[in-house]
Write a protein that holds these residues in place. Structure first.
Motif, PDB file in Angstrom:
ATOM      1  N   ASN A  67       0.842  -1.188   0.000  1.00  0.00           N
ATOM      2  CA  ASN A  67       0.000   0.000   0.000  1.00  0.00           C
ATOM      3  C   ASN A  67       0.882   1.244   0.000  1.00  0.00           C
ATOM      4  O   ASN A  67       2.057   1.179   0.375  1.00  0.00           O
ATOM      5  CB  ASN A  67      -0.922   0.001   1.223  1.00  0.00           C
ATOM      6  CG  ASN A  67      -2.167   0.820   1.003  1.00  0.00           C
ATOM      7  OD1 ASN A  67      -2.839   0.665  -0.014  1.00  0.00           O
ATOM      8  ND2 ASN A  67      -2.492   1.687   1.944  1.00  0.00           N
ATOM      9  N   VAL A  68       0.340   2.370  -0.386  1.00  0.00           N
ATOM     10  CA  VAL A  68       1.135   3.581  -0.564  1.00  0.00           C
ATOM     11  C   VAL A  68       1.856   3.951   0.736  1.00  0.00           C
ATOM     12  O   VAL A  68       1.239   4.117   1.791  1.00  0.00           O
ATOM     13  CB  VAL A  68       0.244   4.737  -1.073  1.00  0.00           C
ATOM     14  CG1 VAL A  68      -0.892   5.041  -0.114  1.00  0.00           C
ATOM     15  CG2 VAL A  68       1.066   5.974  -1.346  1.00  0.00           C
ATOM     16  N   GLY A  69       3.172   4.025   0.657  1.00  0.00           N
ATOM     17  CA  GLY A  69       3.990   4.406   1.797  1.00  0.00           C
ATOM     18  C   GLY A  69       4.006   3.418   2.938  1.00  0.00           C
ATOM     19  O   GLY A  69       4.464   3.741   4.027  1.00  0.00           O
ATOM     20  N   GLY A  70       3.502   2.198   2.729  1.00  0.00           N
ATOM     21  CA  GLY A  70       3.403   1.233   3.813  1.00  0.00           C
ATOM     22  C   GLY A  70       2.311   1.583   4.804  1.00  0.00           C
ATOM     23  O   GLY A  70       2.253   1.033   5.915  1.00  0.00           O
ATOM     24  N   SER A  71       1.405   2.495   4.416  1.00  0.00           N
ATOM     25  CA  SER A  71       0.372   2.982   5.330  1.00  0.00           C
ATOM     26  C   SER A  71      -0.834   2.063   5.345  1.00  0.00           C
ATOM     27  O   SER A  71      -0.966   1.153   4.537  1.00  0.00           O
ATOM     28  CB  SER A  71      -0.070   4.383   4.906  1.00  0.00           C
ATOM     29  OG  SER A  71      -0.722   4.338   3.643  1.00  0.00           O
ATOM     30  N   LYS A  72      -1.724   2.343   6.288  1.00  0.00           N
ATOM     31  CA  LYS A  72      -3.035   1.712   6.353  1.00  0.00           C
ATOM     32  C   LYS A  72      -4.107   2.777   6.520  1.00  0.00           C
ATOM     33  O   LYS A  72      -3.832   3.888   6.980  1.00  0.00           O
ATOM     34  CB  LYS A  72      -3.117   0.717   7.516  1.00  0.00           C
ATOM     35  CG  LYS A  72      -2.400  -0.602   7.285  1.00  0.00           C
ATOM     36  CD  LYS A  72      -2.738  -1.593   8.384  1.00  0.00           C
ATOM     37  CE  LYS A  72      -2.114  -2.951   8.122  1.00  0.00           C
ATOM     38  NZ  LYS A  72      -2.525  -3.954   9.144  1.00  0.00           N
ATOM     39  N   ALA A  73      -5.321   2.406   6.174  1.00  0.00           N
ATOM     40  CA  ALA A  73      -6.457   3.311   6.305  1.00  0.00           C
ATOM     41  C   ALA A  73      -6.702   3.652   7.767  1.00  0.00           C
ATOM     42  O   ALA A  73      -6.419   2.862   8.664  1.00  0.00           O
ATOM     43  CB  ALA A  73      -7.699   2.670   5.704  1.00  0.00           C
ATOM     44  N   VAL A  74      -7.284   4.847   7.984  1.00  0.00           N
ATOM     45  CA  VAL A  74      -7.497   5.290   9.367  1.00  0.00           C
ATOM     46  C   VAL A  74      -8.898   5.823   9.621  1.00  0.00           C
ATOM     47  O   VAL A  74      -9.322   5.927  10.770  1.00  0.00           O
ATOM     48  CB  VAL A  74      -6.452   6.368   9.746  1.00  0.00           C
ATOM     49  CG1 VAL A  74      -6.721   7.671   9.000  1.00  0.00           C
ATOM     50  CG2 VAL A  74      -6.413   6.612  11.251  1.00  0.00           C
ATOM     51  N   GLY A  75      -9.682   6.138   8.606  1.00  0.00           N
ATOM     52  CA  GLY A  75     -10.932   6.864   8.824  1.00  0.00           C
ATOM     53  C   GLY A  75     -11.949   6.136   9.670  1.00  0.00           C
ATOM     54  O   GLY A  75     -12.490   6.693  10.632  1.00  0.00           O
ATOM     55  N   GLU A  76     -12.251   4.879   9.338  1.00  0.00           N
ATOM     56  CA  GLU A  76     -13.342   4.172  10.001  1.00  0.00           C
ATOM     57  C   GLU A  76     -12.931   3.252  11.147  1.00  0.00           C
ATOM     58  O   GLU A  76     -13.646   3.185  12.155  1.00  0.00           O
ATOM     59  CB  GLU A  76     -14.128   3.363   8.960  1.00  0.00           C
ATOM     60  CG  GLU A  76     -14.898   4.239   7.990  1.00  0.00           C
ATOM     61  CD  GLU A  76     -15.501   3.442   6.847  1.00  0.00           C
ATOM     62  OE1 GLU A  76     -16.719   3.532   6.645  1.00  0.00           O
ATOM     63  OE2 GLU A  76     -14.747   2.729   6.156  1.00  0.00           O
ATOM     64  N   PRO A  77     -11.840   2.497  11.047  1.00  0.00           N
ATOM     65  CA  PRO A  77     -11.548   1.512  12.104  1.00  0.00           C
ATOM     66  C   PRO A  77     -11.570   2.059  13.528  1.00  0.00           C
ATOM     67  O   PRO A  77     -12.098   1.392  14.427  1.00  0.00           O
ATOM     68  CB  PRO A  77     -10.157   0.987  11.707  1.00  0.00           C
ATOM     69  CG  PRO A  77     -10.115   1.145  10.221  1.00  0.00           C
ATOM     70  CD  PRO A  77     -10.870   2.413   9.929  1.00  0.00           C
ATOM     71  N   PRO A  78     -11.056   3.287  13.787  1.00  0.00           N
ATOM     72  CA  PRO A  78     -11.060   3.749  15.187  1.00  0.00           C
ATOM     73  C   PRO A  78     -12.448   3.928  15.775  1.00  0.00           C
ATOM     74  O   PRO A  78     -12.598   3.923  17.011  1.00  0.00           O
ATOM     75  CB  PRO A  78     -10.325   5.095  15.116  1.00  0.00           C
ATOM     76  CG  PRO A  78      -9.535   5.039  13.866  1.00  0.00           C
ATOM     77  CD  PRO A  78     -10.335   4.220  12.919  1.00  0.00           C
ATOM     78  N   PHE A  79     -13.460   4.116  14.943  1.00  0.00           N
ATOM     79  CA  PHE A  79     -14.821   4.272  15.460  1.00  0.00           C
ATOM     80  C   PHE A  79     -15.191   3.091  16.346  1.00  0.00           C
ATOM     81  O   PHE A  79     -15.813   3.248  17.391  1.00  0.00           O
ATOM     82  CB  PHE A  79     -15.791   4.395  14.282  1.00  0.00           C
ATOM     83  CG  PHE A  79     -17.216   4.667  14.680  1.00  0.00           C
ATOM     84  CD1 PHE A  79     -17.712   5.965  14.687  1.00  0.00           C
ATOM     85  CD2 PHE A  79     -18.060   3.641  15.055  1.00  0.00           C
ATOM     86  CE1 PHE A  79     -19.027   6.224  15.062  1.00  0.00           C
ATOM     87  CE2 PHE A  79     -19.378   3.883  15.429  1.00  0.00           C
ATOM     88  CZ  PHE A  79     -19.858   5.179  15.437  1.00  0.00           C
ATOM     89  N   MET A  80     -14.785   1.889  15.922  1.00  0.00           N
ATOM     90  CA  MET A  80     -15.170   0.677  16.647  1.00  0.00           C
ATOM     91  C   MET A  80     -14.383   0.459  17.928  1.00  0.00           C
ATOM     92  O   MET A  80     -14.750  -0.375  18.754  1.00  0.00           O
ATOM     93  CB  MET A  80     -15.057  -0.524  15.717  1.00  0.00           C
ATOM     94  CG  MET A  80     -16.237  -0.615  14.770  1.00  0.00           C
ATOM     95  SD  MET A  80     -15.849  -1.311  13.155  1.00  0.00           S
ATOM     96  CE  MET A  80     -15.025   0.046  12.366  1.00  0.00           C
ATOM     97  N   LEU A  81     -13.308   1.231  18.122  1.00  0.00           N
ATOM     98  CA  LEU A  81     -12.603   1.167  19.400  1.00  0.00           C
ATOM     99  C   LEU A  81     -13.522   1.577  20.545  1.00  0.00           C
ATOM    100  O   LEU A  81     -13.343   1.158  21.688  1.00  0.00           O
ATOM    101  CB  LEU A  81     -11.370   2.077  19.370  1.00  0.00           C
ATOM    102  CG  LEU A  81     -10.271   1.715  18.368  1.00  0.00           C
ATOM    103  CD1 LEU A  81      -9.216   2.813  18.329  1.00  0.00           C
ATOM    104  CD2 LEU A  81      -9.633   0.373  18.695  1.00  0.00           C
ATOM    105  N   ALA A  82     -14.518   2.398  20.228  1.00  0.00           N
ATOM    106  CA  ALA A  82     -15.437   2.884  21.265  1.00  0.00           C
ATOM    107  C   ALA A  82     -16.356   1.798  21.785  1.00  0.00           C
ATOM    108  O   ALA A  82     -17.048   2.006  22.802  1.00  0.00           O
ATOM    109  CB  ALA A  82     -16.257   4.052  20.718  1.00  0.00           C
ATOM    110  N   ILE A  83     -16.383   0.642  21.154  1.00  0.00           N
ATOM    111  CA  ILE A  83     -17.169  -0.469  21.711  1.00  0.00           C
ATOM    112  C   ILE A  83     -16.620  -0.870  23.079  1.00  0.00           C
ATOM    113  O   ILE A  83     -17.337  -1.431  23.911  1.00  0.00           O
ATOM    114  CB  ILE A  83     -17.214  -1.634  20.708  1.00  0.00           C
ATOM    115  CG1 ILE A  83     -18.039  -1.195  19.473  1.00  0.00           C
ATOM    116  CG2 ILE A  83     -17.801  -2.899  21.310  1.00  0.00           C
ATOM    117  CD1 ILE A  83     -17.979  -2.135  18.296  1.00  0.00           C
ATOM    118  N   SER A  84     -15.353  -0.516  23.342  1.00  0.00           N
ATOM    119  CA  SER A  84     -14.795  -0.741  24.687  1.00  0.00           C
ATOM    120  C   SER A  84     -15.560   0.060  25.735  1.00  0.00           C
ATOM    121  O   SER A  84     -15.666  -0.352  26.894  1.00  0.00           O
ATOM    122  CB  SER A  84     -13.308  -0.383  24.720  1.00  0.00           C
ATOM    123  OG  SER A  84     -13.112   0.990  24.408  1.00  0.00           O
TER     124      SER A  84
END
Length: 782
Positions: A723-740
């Motif tokens: 993937n570009v620059g060895g990066s990963k997507a960030v927009g949506e995955p953190p939303f689900m951290l709030a399930i904690s």
């Protein structure tokens, strides 16, 4: 493993380093702070512009017998009324399901459905005139709940079933078994800039549409379809949005079509902006879900059989409910291997707003159910939920025999076996659990809870055809660079990251790169900026376009210096050959004088992905993003009030292109998810009227809701996929951290229940308002 890093370690960019990997400020930040960043309502208006206001249905379901606008037309400044009969092309929107009229035809399907527009010389004249329009409506029975829709088999799309192994046999042979049911509510997008469109008729049946949209290409198609024109006659432009969160993926198109139809009838430019109350009433939300489950498990808490029913409240039309519900199915496993599983997904039709995309796009509704199940399993066994979660994780690789999802995709990049224990240690989870247990034993009113939950989120559009992007890169003779790509900027920093990528590809300083407004006349057929794929797709396309220009320049310099193209380097604003060093500007000017092409296009299509949309099997995602959050909460068992006390996050964004922006997205996503699960309650009454349609009745998180202890660290490993620059997507995955937060609240509720029911499932409806917390505690009737 290198230590995770924080924002403080990467906050100041160095002019001597590459642009990528540094925390450069958002490209519009200074303009936004100064009030100089233009949104659609800030644009200078063309002479003759008129203003529209919507005529809304007042019943949830009914027959539309007629519209009497006589009184409205007699008011000062009113120029006309626009109804379905004024649509020159197809009177049904060009949406996926082809099931939404542009304006209501012979029936209405929800309170707030747009029946037509009043157009006037000013916004206030149009809004006053709307109140004078008389509607002849005959009410019909309305379906308002998922339960009623299920009973009536009222669906916007057929149900979907996914199975692996033998769930019935797995359940029958399980050492332990639990069943339960609960619901999670929807969520209002609450973008700062409401829905808006400005439609300008041009010469020879051409159109210029300004739209606050995540998908300019779809707006172009919808407008052309409604006006009976070819796509090439419609240009759609969007410089930036004041927030989108999925609410402007499809539903921005409605306003553009309404404004264009009005402009077509009256021959004048039309601006249509919904006020906050109208926006609430007209537009869709995150899909509310209802769940029923039957789970079997062994003495360690490992799941040995699962039957799961997920019913999505889709509203009156399909919109994006199909792919949203599909993604919920794809994420019903979250981070865990399910050997014998049966999932039924129902897409229920109700007489409410048509629900739509929202950050996570069904993923949160899938993740929360398996996390709730594991929390209940831990309580039933008297085990720590962290140990139960670790026992159920996917294996690290194929040798484990536990690395294939229920939809037949191999999990090849699982880092949770390292990430979760790291967060457990850095957050002091075990020690804090003991401290909280001691607190709860001695405090009868305030109970505390702690939980760690992980996230495994698939990155790519589940509709495979959308995983493509285009870009243009222009290098001007002064060495400055202009980029245009198919993505849209809604505050998430996409343009900033794309500029960083292009700057490094050409070896120029970041300030020399300008990203211009998203424009269908520059990059055609662009996908929506959604699915967390904006940088993955558009960044790579822009990189390829810049690379083409760089290769042209390298070949030119090679001709001058007699060397191979591979010997030329671009860095620090210079072009370096084995023979000499030249400035980038010098090379560009010489190349232009020698008629070398200084602009190029770039195109990217995501590799490896494929799946059968009929069976929901295959590889729908290019890779997974991972993360975990440890959250501590407190509840007042007398009032039901709750507070988030501490948050520790360890999240995986690969090699971050811009750590400041990524950490900001993680923080923002978490807080938005926290709002979904704690305070943001949507309430429809028994007439289908949305009672929570303003900030006075709908509560998003405020600064006072954010805990002082809110720590975010980034996992240091690069993306294992190319993937570009060895990066990963960030927009949506953190939303689900709030399930904690939700799981910590359920743990606090369990500690606060009286009697001998400590092992029983905690039925906490989300959002966990004070009322719902008291119900879960057994102190209010259900």
């Amino acid at each position: 493993m290198n230590a995770p890093h924080t924002i403080a370690e990467t906050a100041l960019p160095s002019p001597t380093r590459a642009a990528m990997g540094q925390s450069h400020i958002h490209e519009s930040a200074r303009a936004q702070v100064a009030g100089a960043a233009h949104y659609i309502d800030d644009l200078p208006e063309v002479k003759g512009t008129l203003y529209a206001a919507p005529i809304l249905s007042t019943v949830a379901h009914g027959t539309l017998n007629g519209v009497d606008a006589t009184s409205a037309l007699a008011l000062p400044g009113v120029r006309g009324v626009v109804l379905a009969s004024d649509v020159p092309g197809d009177k049904i929107l060009a949406a996926f399901g082809h099931d939404e009229p542009v304006f209501a035809l012979d029936s209405v399907q929800f309170v707030g459905q747009v029946i037509g527009l009043v157009v006037a010389d000013s916004v206030m004249q149009a809004r006053r005139a709307v109140r004078a329009v008389k509607l002849d409506l005959t009410p019909l029975p309305a379906v308002l709940t998922v339960q009623d829709a299920l009973k009536a088999q009222n669906y916007v799309l057929p149900p979907v079933f996914v199975r692996r192994g033998d769930a019935a046999a797995g359940l029958a042979q399980s050492a332990h078994r639990l069943s339960g049911a609960f619901e999670v509510g929807g969520q209002e997008h609450f973008y700062l800039e409401g829905q808006i469109a400005y439609a300008m008729p041009l010469e020879q049946k051409q159109w210029w549409i300004y739209s606050s949209t995540q998908h300019p290409g779809e707006v172009q198609h919808w407008v052309a379809h409604a006006l009976g024109l070819d796509n090439h006659a419609v240009k759609v432009e969007c410089r930036r949005m004041g927030g989108g969160f999925g609410g402007k993926e499809t539903q921005a198109g409605h306003l553009a079509v309404w404004a264009a139809v009005a402009a077509n009838k009256l021959g004048r430019p039309i601006k249509l902006r919904l006020d906050r109350d109208e926006d609430f009433m007209v537009t869709g939300k995150r899909h509310p879900f209802a769940y029923e489950y039957d789970v079997g498990f062994d003495d360690t808490g490992r799941i040995t059989g699962l039957k799961l029913q997920m019913a999505a409240n889709c509203g009156f039309s399909a919109d994006l409910s199909g792919p949203v519900a599909d993604r919920a199915v794809f994420h019903a496993d979250n981070a865990y291997y399910l050997s014998d599983v049966e999932i039924a997904s129902y897409r229920c039709k109700t007489h409410t707003q048509s629900h739509t995309a929202f950050r996570g796009f069904g993923g949160p509704q899938g993740v929360i159910v398996i996390e709730a199940i594991l929390g209940d399993i831990a309580r039933a066994l008297g085990r720590d939920a962290q140990d139960v979660r670790l026992a159920n994780l996917y294996g690290k690789d194929a040798s484990s025999g536990r690395n294939v999802t229920h939809y037949q995709m191999a999990v090849e990049d699982n880092i949770l076996h390292e990430l979760l224990p790291t967060l457990e240690q850095t957050s002091g989870y075990r020690q804090r659990q003991a401290e909280i247990a001691a607190w709860n034993a001695h405090n009868p009113v305030i109970k505390r809870g702690l939980a760690i939950t992980p996230v495994k989120f698939g990155i790519s559009f589940t509709a495979t055809l959308f995983n493509q992007a285009g870009a243009l890169v222009h290098v001007y003779t002064d060495g400055s660079v202009q980029v245009n790509h198919g993505g849209t900027e809604m505050g998430q920093g996409l343009h900033t990251k794309v500029a960083q990528i292009v700057a490094d590809e050409l070896g120029v300083p970041l300030h020399r790169v300008l990203v211009t407004a998203s424009d269908t006349s520059k990059v055609p057929n662009a996908s929506a900026t959604a699915a967390s794929s904006g940088t993955d797709l558009n960044g790579r396309a822009a990189q390829y376009a810049a690379r083409n220009v760089r290769d042209n320049l390298a070949s030119f310099v090679c001709g001058l210096d007699g060397c191979g193209a591979g010997a030329i380097r671009f860095a620090g604003g210079q072009v370096i050959s084995p023979k000499t060093v030249r400035s980038f500007e010098e090379v560009v000017q010489a190349a232009y004088a020698n008629r070398i092409q200084l602009w190029s296009d770039g195109f990217y299509r995501t590799p490896k992905i494929h799946y059968d949309k009929t069976t929901l099997t295959g590889r729908p995602f290019y890779y997974f993003s991972y993360g975990a959050a440890c959250t501590e909460v407190a509840i007042d068992t007398l009032t039901g009030e709750s507070r988030v006390l501490k948050v520790d996050i360890l999240h995986d964004v690969g090699h971050s292109i811009n750590p400041a922006i990524d950490i900001g997205q993680i923080e923002g996503g978490f807080v938005q998810g926290m709002g979904w699960l704690t305070t943001e309650q949507l309430v429809w009454n028994d007439k289908g009227y949305l009672a929570t349609h303003a900030p006075s009745t709908y509560k998003i998180p405020a600064t006072g809701d954010i805990p002082a202890h809110f720590k975010v660290h980034l996992w240091p490993e690069a993306n294992r996929e190319d993937n570009v620059g060895g990066s990963k997507a960030v927009g949506e995955p953190p939303f689900m951290l709030a399930i904690s937060v939700y799981e910590a609240l359920r743990n606090a509720v369990a500690a606060g229940r009286s009697g001998g029911d400590a092992a029983a499932p905690v039925v906490l409806m989300a959002p966990a308002t004070a009322e719902n917390v008291l119900k879960a505690l057994g102190r209010l009737g259900g």
